[in-house]
Design a protein around this motif. Structure first.
Motif, PDB file in Angstrom:
ATOM      1  N   SER A  51      47.048  45.651  30.252  1.00  0.00           N
ATOM      2  CA  SER A  51      48.437  46.047  30.028  1.00  0.00           C
ATOM      3  C   SER A  51      48.585  47.287  29.153  1.00  0.00           C
ATOM      4  CB  SER A  51      49.225  44.889  29.409  1.00  0.00           C
ATOM      5  OG  SER A  51      48.664  44.541  28.152  1.00  0.00           O
ATOM      6  N   ASP A  52      47.643  47.502  28.216  1.00  0.00           N
ATOM      7  CA  ASP A  52      47.756  48.658  27.323  1.00  0.00           C
ATOM      8  C   ASP A  52      46.376  49.070  26.823  1.00  0.00           C
ATOM      9  OD1 ASP A  52      47.090  46.820  25.286  1.00  0.00           O
ATOM     10  OD2 ASP A  52      49.190  46.440  24.848  1.00  0.00           O
ATOM     11  N   ALA A  53      46.349  50.042  25.925  1.00  0.00           N
ATOM     12  CA  ALA A  53      45.093  50.619  25.446  1.00  0.00           C
ATOM     13  C   ALA A  53      44.277  49.680  24.561  1.00  0.00           C
ATOM     14  CB  ALA A  53      45.378  51.918  24.705  1.00  0.00           C
ATOM     15  N   THR A  54      44.822  48.534  24.182  1.00  0.00           N
ATOM     16  CA  THR A  54      44.040  47.582  23.386  1.00  0.00           C
ATOM     17  C   THR A  54      43.069  46.785  24.245  1.00  0.00           C
ATOM     18  OG1 THR A  54      45.709  45.843  23.604  1.00  0.00           O
ATOM     19  CG2 THR A  54      45.893  47.329  21.692  1.00  0.00           C
ATOM     20  N   TYR A  55      43.255  46.798  25.549  1.00  0.00           N
ATOM     21  CA  TYR A  55      42.404  46.095  26.504  1.00  0.00           C
ATOM     22  C   TYR A  55      42.252  44.608  26.162  1.00  0.00           C
ATOM     23  CZ  TYR A  55      41.241  50.747  28.184  1.00  0.00           C
ATOM     24  OH  TYR A  55      41.319  52.021  28.694  1.00  0.00           O
ATOM     25  N   THR A  56      43.360  43.982  25.790  1.00  0.00           N
ATOM     26  CA  THR A  56      43.305  42.557  25.461  1.00  0.00           C
ATOM     27  C   THR A  56      43.965  41.672  26.516  1.00  0.00           C
ATOM     28  OG1 THR A  56      45.305  42.816  24.135  1.00  0.00           O
ATOM     29  CG2 THR A  56      43.214  42.904  22.962  1.00  0.00           C
ATOM     30  N   THR A  57      44.974  42.166  27.198  1.00  0.00           N
ATOM     31  CA  THR A  57      45.693  41.356  28.179  1.00  0.00           C
ATOM     32  C   THR A  57      45.454  41.895  29.584  1.00  0.00           C
ATOM     33  OG1 THR A  57      47.421  40.964  26.530  1.00  0.00           O
ATOM     34  CG2 THR A  57      47.948  40.440  28.824  1.00  0.00           C
ATOM     35  N   ALA A  58      44.677  41.142  30.368  1.00  0.00           N
ATOM     36  CA  ALA A  58      44.413  41.541  31.754  1.00  0.00           C
ATOM     37  C   ALA A  58      45.653  41.267  32.597  1.00  0.00           C
ATOM     38  CB  ALA A  58      43.220  40.774  32.304  1.00  0.00           C
ATOM     39  N   VAL A  59      46.052  42.266  33.399  1.00  0.00           N
ATOM     40  CA  VAL A  59      47.251  42.112  34.235  1.00  0.00           C
ATOM     41  C   VAL A  59      46.945  42.258  35.724  1.00  0.00           C
ATOM     42  CG1 VAL A  59      48.879  42.800  32.442  1.00  0.00           C
ATOM     43  CG2 VAL A  59      47.856  44.546  33.918  1.00  0.00           C
ATOM     44  N   GLY A  60      45.706  42.591  36.063  1.00  0.00           N
ATOM     45  CA  GLY A  60      45.355  42.735  37.473  1.00  0.00           C
ATOM     46  C   GLY A  60      43.876  42.994  37.651  1.00  0.00           C
ATOM     47  N   SER A  61      43.441  42.926  38.915  1.00  0.00           N
ATOM     48  CA  SER A  61      42.043  43.188  39.210  1.00  0.00           C
ATOM     49  C   SER A  61      41.910  43.703  40.639  1.00  0.00           C
ATOM     50  CB  SER A  61      41.198  41.926  39.035  1.00  0.00           C
ATOM     51  OG  SER A  61      41.569  40.960  39.996  1.00  0.00           O
ATOM     52  N   GLU A  62      40.755  44.306  40.911  1.00  0.00           N
ATOM     53  CA  GLU A  62      40.435  44.787  42.248  1.00  0.00           C
ATOM     54  C   GLU A  62      38.976  44.498  42.516  1.00  0.00           C
ATOM     55  OE1 GLU A  62      40.238  48.997  44.668  1.00  0.00           O
ATOM     56  OE2 GLU A  62      41.685  48.776  43.054  1.00  0.00           O
ATOM     57  N   ARG A  63      38.708  43.875  43.648  1.00  0.00           N
ATOM     58  CA  ARG A  63      37.340  43.519  44.029  1.00  0.00           C
ATOM     59  C   ARG A  63      37.061  44.110  45.400  1.00  0.00           C
ATOM     60  NH1 ARG A  63      32.385  43.101  44.101  1.00  0.00           N
ATOM     61  NH2 ARG A  63      31.330  41.201  44.662  1.00  0.00           N
ATOM     62  N   CYS A  64      35.934  44.771  45.514  1.00  0.00           N
ATOM     63  CA  CYS A  64      35.553  45.363  46.785  1.00  0.00           C
ATOM     64  C   CYS A  64      34.152  44.879  47.142  1.00  0.00           C
ATOM     65  CB  CYS A  64      35.563  46.887  46.670  1.00  0.00           C
ATOM     66  SG  CYS A  64      36.361  47.710  48.032  1.00  0.00           S
ATOM     67  N   VAL A  65      33.964  44.485  48.387  1.00  0.00           N
ATOM     68  CA  VAL A  65      32.667  44.078  48.914  1.00  0.00           C
ATOM     69  C   VAL A  65      32.367  44.998  50.089  1.00  0.00           C
ATOM     70  CG1 VAL A  65      31.367  42.208  49.998  1.00  0.00           C
ATOM     71  CG2 VAL A  65      33.023  41.684  48.202  1.00  0.00           C
ATOM     72  N   CYS A  66      31.154  45.468  50.193  1.00  0.00           N
ATOM     73  CA  CYS A  66      30.775  46.442  51.220  1.00  0.00           C
ATOM     74  C   CYS A  66      31.351  46.125  52.594  1.00  0.00           C
ATOM     75  CB  CYS A  66      29.256  46.521  51.327  1.00  0.00           C
ATOM     76  SG  CYS A  66      28.504  47.401  49.956  1.00  0.00           S
ATOM     77  N   ASP A  67      31.984  47.142  53.186  1.00  0.00           N
ATOM     78  CA  ASP A  67      32.525  47.112  54.538  1.00  0.00           C
ATOM     79  C   ASP A  67      33.613  46.057  54.757  1.00  0.00           C
ATOM     80  OD1 ASP A  67      32.540  48.536  56.907  1.00  0.00           O
ATOM     81  OD2 ASP A  67      31.302  47.053  57.929  1.00  0.00           O
ATOM     82  N   ARG A  68      34.261  45.651  53.691  1.00  0.00           N
ATOM     83  CA  ARG A  68      35.401  44.737  53.798  1.00  0.00           C
ATOM     84  C   ARG A  68      36.634  45.397  53.209  1.00  0.00           C
ATOM     85  NH1 ARG A  68      32.860  38.902  52.329  1.00  0.00           N
ATOM     86  NH2 ARG A  68      31.529  38.772  54.163  1.00  0.00           N
ATOM     87  N   THR A  69      37.769  44.749  53.354  1.00  0.00           N
ATOM     88  CA  THR A  69      39.021  45.239  52.799  1.00  0.00           C
ATOM     89  C   THR A  69      39.097  44.878  51.319  1.00  0.00           C
ATOM     90  OG1 THR A  69      40.060  44.882  54.943  1.00  0.00           O
ATOM     91  CG2 THR A  69      41.531  45.161  53.072  1.00  0.00           C
ATOM     92  N   PRO A  70      39.538  45.797  50.449  1.00  0.00           N
ATOM     93  CA  PRO A  70      39.648  45.479  49.015  1.00  0.00           C
ATOM     94  C   PRO A  70      40.622  44.339  48.767  1.00  0.00           C
ATOM     95  CG  PRO A  70      40.034  47.822  49.414  1.00  0.00           C
ATOM     96  CD  PRO A  70      39.963  47.164  50.744  1.00  0.00           C
ATOM     97  N   THR A  71      40.336  43.542  47.744  1.00  0.00           N
ATOM     98  CA  THR A  71      41.217  42.452  47.337  1.00  0.00           C
ATOM     99  C   THR A  71      41.822  42.826  45.998  1.00  0.00           C
ATOM    100  OG1 THR A  71      39.757  40.874  48.417  1.00  0.00           O
ATOM    101  CG2 THR A  71      41.339  39.990  46.851  1.00  0.00           C
ATOM    102  N   ARG A  72      43.152  42.901  45.949  1.00  0.00           N
ATOM    103  CA  ARG A  72      43.839  43.278  44.709  1.00  0.00           C
ATOM    104  C   ARG A  72      44.770  42.153  44.277  1.00  0.00           C
ATOM    105  NH1 ARG A  72      44.372  48.403  47.861  1.00  0.00           N
ATOM    106  NH2 ARG A  72      42.744  49.746  47.020  1.00  0.00           N
ATOM    107  N   THR A  73      44.781  41.900  42.970  1.00  0.00           N
ATOM    108  CA  THR A  73      45.702  40.920  42.406  1.00  0.00           C
ATOM    109  C   THR A  73      46.413  41.553  41.215  1.00  0.00           C
ATOM    110  OG1 THR A  73      44.008  40.018  40.940  1.00  0.00           O
ATOM    111  CG2 THR A  73      44.273  38.943  43.078  1.00  0.00           C
ATOM    112  N   GLY A  74      47.597  41.068  40.911  1.00  0.00           N
ATOM    113  CA  GLY A  74      48.343  41.587  39.762  1.00  0.00           C
ATOM    114  C   GLY A  74      48.793  43.014  39.988  1.00  0.00           C
ATOM    115  N   ILE A  75      48.787  43.792  38.907  1.00  0.00           N
ATOM    116  CA  ILE A  75      49.237  45.186  38.975  1.00  0.00           C
ATOM    117  C   ILE A  75      48.115  46.122  38.532  1.00  0.00           C
ATOM    118  CG2 ILE A  75      51.674  44.637  38.634  1.00  0.00           C
ATOM    119  CD1 ILE A  75      51.364  45.493  35.726  1.00  0.00           C
ATOM    120  N   GLN A  76      48.179  47.357  39.019  1.00  0.00           N
ATOM    121  CA  GLN A  76      47.221  48.373  38.599  1.00  0.00           C
ATOM    122  C   GLN A  76      47.857  49.210  37.494  1.00  0.00           C
ATOM    123  OE1 GLN A  76      46.480  50.458  42.259  1.00  0.00           O
ATOM    124  NE2 GLN A  76      44.674  49.235  42.691  1.00  0.00           N
TER     125      GLN A  76
END
Length: 96
Positions: A51-76
């Motif tokens: 959420s901010d520069a303190t890097y304490t509260t995770a608000v999203g993620s992105e996972r990519c596996v070779c030759d598949r579609t990326p999986t995104r959750t939350g916000i970037q």
């Protein structure tokens, strides 16, 4: 006199529609039948967004596996940490 001429031209433009609204509806794209290609991953990686520069509260993620579609959750956000990254084996073979 000049403003009267400009007003007259504006009225003529509105009367003839300046071509707006006369688009050929047969030529317009039908979004219900269009198929866009999916984004494919060219590397294995996992990114966590915070959420901010303190890097304490995770608000999203992105996972990519070779030759598949990326999986995104939350916000970037601008505050991201790349937890893991590895080139796909086929991608490493293509680069000289």
């Amino acid at each position: 006199m000049r403003s009267l001429l400009i007003l007259g031209l504006a009225v003529l433009g509105l009367q003839f529609g300046c071509g707006a609204g006369e688009a050929d509806t047969e030529m317009q794209s039908d979004l219900t039948s269009r198929e866009d290609p999916l984004i494919r991953c060219i590397a294995d990686y996992y990114i966590t967004y915070y959420s901010d520069a303190t890097y304490t509260t995770a608000v999203g993620s992105e996972r990519c596996v070779c030759d598949r579609t990326p999986t995104r959750t939350g916000i970037q956000t601008d505050y991201a940490v790349e937890n893991y990254y590895e080139e796909c084996p086929w991608r490493a073979a293509e680069t000289p």
